[in-house]
Design a protein around this motif. Structure first.
Motif: not given
Length: 209
Positions: A8-10, A64-69, A161-164, A1-2
């Protein structure tokens, strides 16, 4: 997952991995790490997990560390304490009570930001990553943790087979983490929708001379 897919999910609210309550494994198994109040805990890929508030309520400063603002904005908006914002080490930082949040890529987190970390908690980080990235994650986590520091890891296995969440079986957990951590399986049992959930206790080994 890029990175783009994750953000985009968020933005679209496709966050079925988020739980609206504290994960039951946390109060059940956290005491097994034998930490002291005041020991600081790293939560990689933290999202807006309520588990961070549980940790803080039990005396642990949280990083906590998170990519999504958006995830972090929603987390602090749900809290009642004042929030301070600044930047540290290339990350946008928010502080709310005992919880410090860094917005950015976990793989760019450097050890000087984790100098006083005593433990980590991973409920949805390893299983959020595709197979090609999990080795990098395990190595980077080990580089951030001091010898004898401890951690609680929760994984899922399933037939899809997929995720998350991606399926990470027991052999892979050992393969990824045993080079740098003592790894002990605490509990494994069926969960919802055909998933098997496993709880692991880890302890950082001393680097070889």
């Amino acid at each position: 997952m890029s990175v783009t897919d994750w953000l985009t999910r968020w933005q679209q609210g496709r966050i079925g991995f988020h739980r609206s309550a504290v994960h039951e494994a946390l109060p059940e198994h956290w005491h097994e790490l034998a930490l002291s109040a005041g020991d600081r805990v790293l939560v990689p890929l933290c999202g807006k997990s309520l588990d961070m508030r549980w940790l803080a309520a039990h005396g642990h400063p949280v990083l906590g560390v998170e990519l999504s603002p958006l995830a972090l904005e929603q987390f602090v908006a749900a809290g009642s304490e004042p929030v301070d914002h600044d930047r540290r080490g290339g990350f946008a930082r928010s502080r709310q009570g005992m919880i410090e949040l860094l917005q950015g890529d976990f793989f760019y987190l450097e050890a000087d930001l984790c100098a006083d970390i005593a433990a980590f908690y991973d409920r949805a980080a390893l299983i959020a990553l595709p197979p090609a990235t999990r080795q990098r994650y395990a190595h980077h986590l080990a580089q951030l943790m001091l010898p004898a520091s401890r951690g609680l890891l929760i994984t899922l296995t399933h037939d899809g087979e997929g995720g998350p969440p991606f399926s990470v079986d027991h052999d892979e957990v050992v393969q990824l983490l045993a080079p740098n951590f003592e790894v002990r399986l605490c509990h494994s049992a069926p969960a919802d929708d055909g998933l098997i959930e496993s709880v692991w206790r880890l302890r950082r080994k001393s680097p070889c001379c």
